[in-house]
Design an enzyme around this catalytic site. Structure first.
Site, mmCIF file in Angstrom:
data_model
loop_
_atom_site.group_PDB
_atom_site.id
_atom_site.type_symbol
_atom_site.label_atom_id
_atom_site.label_comp_id
_atom_site.label_asym_id
_atom_site.label_seq_id
_atom_site.Cartn_x
_atom_site.Cartn_y
_atom_site.Cartn_z
ATOM 1 N N GLU A 176 0.826 -1.214 0.000
ATOM 2 C CA GLU A 176 0.000 0.000 0.000
ATOM 3 C C GLU A 176 0.858 1.262 0.000
ATOM 4 O O GLU A 176 0.739 2.122 0.879
ATOM 5 C CB GLU A 176 -0.965 -0.014 1.192
ATOM 6 C CG GLU A 176 -1.965 -1.157 1.114
ATOM 7 C CD GLU A 176 -3.065 -1.101 2.171
ATOM 8 O OE1 GLU A 176 -2.837 -0.519 3.234
ATOM 9 O OE2 GLU A 176 -4.159 -1.643 1.921
ATOM 10 N N GLU A 377 -5.498 -8.356 -1.332
ATOM 11 C CA GLU A 377 -6.199 -8.201 -0.055
ATOM 12 C C GLU A 377 -7.653 -7.889 -0.348
ATOM 13 O O GLU A 377 -7.943 -7.047 -1.211
ATOM 14 C CB GLU A 377 -5.635 -7.051 0.791
ATOM 15 C CG GLU A 377 -4.301 -7.321 1.416
ATOM 16 C CD GLU A 377 -3.865 -6.215 2.369
ATOM 17 O OE1 GLU A 377 -4.727 -5.560 2.985
ATOM 18 O OE2 GLU A 377 -2.645 -6.006 2.477
HETATM 19 C C1 BGP Z 1 -4.594 -2.997 4.641
HETATM 20 C C2 BGP Z 1 -3.253 -3.443 5.140
HETATM 21 C C3 BGP Z 1 -3.262 -4.651 5.973
HETATM 22 C C4 BGP Z 1 -4.533 -4.939 6.708
HETATM 23 C C5 BGP Z 1 -5.788 -4.537 6.009
HETATM 24 C C6 BGP Z 1 -7.047 -4.550 6.829
HETATM 25 O O1 BGP Z 1 -4.656 -1.623 4.650
HETATM 26 O O2 BGP Z 1 -2.354 -3.675 4.090
HETATM 27 O O3 BGP Z 1 -2.087 -4.658 6.721
HETATM 28 O O4 BGP Z 1 -4.490 -4.906 8.022
HETATM 29 O O5 BGP Z 1 -5.689 -3.307 5.388
HETATM 30 O O6 BGP Z 1 -7.082 -3.413 7.625
HETATM 31 P P1 BGP Z 1 -7.383 -3.459 9.158
HETATM 32 O O7 BGP Z 1 -6.402 -4.421 9.728
HETATM 33 O O8 BGP Z 1 -7.167 -2.104 9.642
HETATM 34 O O9 BGP Z 1 -8.766 -3.918 9.282
#
Ligand code: BGP
Length: 481
Positions: A176, A377
């Site tokens: 990201e 993701e």
């Molecule tokens: C993205 C990241 C992850 C992950 C995911 C979910 O932004 O790359 O590391 O955690 O989001 O977000 P969160 O954990 O805040 O729910």
């Protein structure tokens, strides 16, 4: 016949700092994540300069993937994973980021991890930097604001490329990377927080530092890609973008233009540099709006040009809307907010759920770049309930994933070249935005809670069996289990 490729890379994704724990074991140094306390949807996590005794730091134990990876990989294999996305904790290999020689115990851990994947027929997909910047580099250089970090990053890349060249083929440079275009990225991504202590909600916004840091990350990414292409032609090098599609809230042309500007800064700015190898024309306008200049050196443009990525990957969770009307109701997306979309439902954390937005995003990205894409993701953070018999009936998660896979397939029918899909947090882990365990994404439940308790045991959720069937039919059978 499946609409997806025969060799479609089904799998799941995690990040080292959110799963491994063992934060100071076997020579590992502290990363920025290790300086972040627990938080929640309503109480933002804090960053501390030192490590406070008695304070809960969720990354310190996380789900102890460090000690449990063999069993966890076996569970992924049971679901039929073809690939597994994880990251290397930079501070396991170079504890402060600045050593000349890598830490052998850290290298040996990932040797064991990647060998274990291979033994199960799982192809590792490795993020080189996933919110795990060595904290020592924050203290000395204000994170990526320091141009020196490019060389330190290259030392790290050279060490891991050489060590894992026979085990890892797919690499992503920065997770990201476009987080740096947003204030919260200062903590998670650019590390431009020297001396900062306090709540994530109060990070002083310094766009000059963030955008300078991003320039250095672009150079580091391009150099790593070029080095890999020259020395390891078998490698495939990708970028990784936090893709948050936004729509104009209304068809008022002022909203449409505002949205275009937002899409450029949030989603396209970094993508354009990493795929096209040059800053877009509108970059000047973004810098002007922030009242900043980005310092560049002679030769930087060539470096960017020579290190463009082979494939484009992104995270996709939700969409937002943009409006010029200051009274438009705000969405509550914790770190990334916009105006509320009246057509969409939201998760318990305020992330607006928009499967069609994934279809739309895939088409937009592919139209723009024409290189293979991968959704690395996607998923629903939810509060799971463990029943008395130990089962977790996460039908809401199945529903979310099914709708997104359906839309992914439609994009493929539209002509998108899609390589694979790795839903986020395939095993429950610590949330990046809030530091919670309560925000669960997994197919596998982990007995770990926000007060630090839990025996870390693993169990299969309903979605585990569902995803296994999805993979076995290459995405054809999405029906309930
Ligand atoms: C993205 C990241 C992850 C992950 C995911 C979910 O932004 O790359 O590391 O955690 O989001 O977000 P969160 O954990 O805040 O729910």
């Amino acid at each position: 016949m499946s609409v997806l490729r025969k060799d479609f890379l089904w799998g799941g994704a995690i990040a080292a700092n959110q799963a491994e724990g063992a934060w100071n074991v076997d020579g590992k140094g502290a990363s920025v994540s290790d300086h972040c306390t627990g938080g929640s949807h309503t109480v933002p996590k804090r960053v501390t300069v030192g490590i406070e005794p008695g304070t809960f730091y969720p990354s310190h134990e996380a789900i102890d993937f460090y000690g449990h990876f063999e069993g966890d990989i076996a569970l992924f294999a049971e679901m039929g994973f073809k690939t597994f996305r994880t990251s290397i904790n930079w501070t396991r290999i170079f504890p402060t980021g600045m050593e000349d020689e890598p830490n052998e115990a850290g290298l040996a851990f990932y040797d064991r991890l990647f060998s274990c994947c291979k033994e199960h027929g799982i192809e590792p997909l490795v993020t080189i930097s996933h919110y795990e910047l060595p904290y020592a580099l924050v203290e000395k250089y204000n994170g990526w604001e320091g141009r020196e970090l490019i060389d330190y990053f290259m030392n790290y890349c050279k060490a891991i490329f050489e060590r894992y060249k026979d085990k890892v083929k797919y690499w992503l440079t920065f997770n990201e990377i476009n987080a740096g275009t947003m204030p919260f990225g200062a903590v998670l991504s650019t590390g431009t927080i020297r001396g900062f202590e306090g709540s994530m909600a109060n990070i002083p916004d310094k766009p000059a530092e963030r955008f300078q840091a991003l320039h250095h990350q672009f150079l580091a990414s391009a150099k790593a890609v070029k080095y890999a292409h020259e020395n390891y032609p078998q490698f495939k090098m990708g970028n990784m973008i936090c893709f948050v599609t936004t729509y104009p809230l209304t068809c008022n042309p002022a909203d449409v233009l505002e949205n275009q500007e937002h899409m450029r800064e949030m989603n396209w700015y970094c993508s354009d540099v990493q795929v096209r190898g040059e800053y877009p024309a509108y970059a000047q306008k973004i810098w002007k709006n922030h009242g900043i200049t980005v310092k560049m050196e002679p030769g930087d443009a060539e470096i960017l040009k020579e290190g463009t990525v082979d494939f484009y990957t992104f995270s996709y969770y939700s969409s937002n809307t943009i409006s010029v009307d200051p009274s438009a109701a705000a969405s509550d997306g914790n770190l990334i907010a916009g105006s509320k979309n009246p057509y969409l439902e939201s998760s318990d954390w305020g992330w607006q759920i928009d499967p069609k937005g994934l279809h739309y995003s895939l088409n937009e990205i592919y139209d723009r770049y024409r290189i293979p894409l991968m959704v690395v993701e996607n998923g629903l953070g939810a509060r799971d309930v463990k029943e008395a018999d130990g089962s977790v009936n996460d039908f809401y998660r199945i529903d979310y994933l099914r709708k997104h896979i359906e839309e992914m397939k439609k994009a493929v029918e539209d002509g998108v070249d899609l390589m694979g899909y790795t839903p986020w947090g395939c095993i429950d882990l610590v949330s990046a935005s809030t530091g919670e365990m309560a925000k669960r994404y997994g197919f596998i439940y982990v007995d770990k809670y926000d007060d630090g308790t839990g025996d870390l045991s693993r169990s299969r959720k309903k979605s585990f069996y569902w995803y296994k069937k999805v993979i076995a039919t290459n995405g054809e059978d999405l029906s309930d289990i």
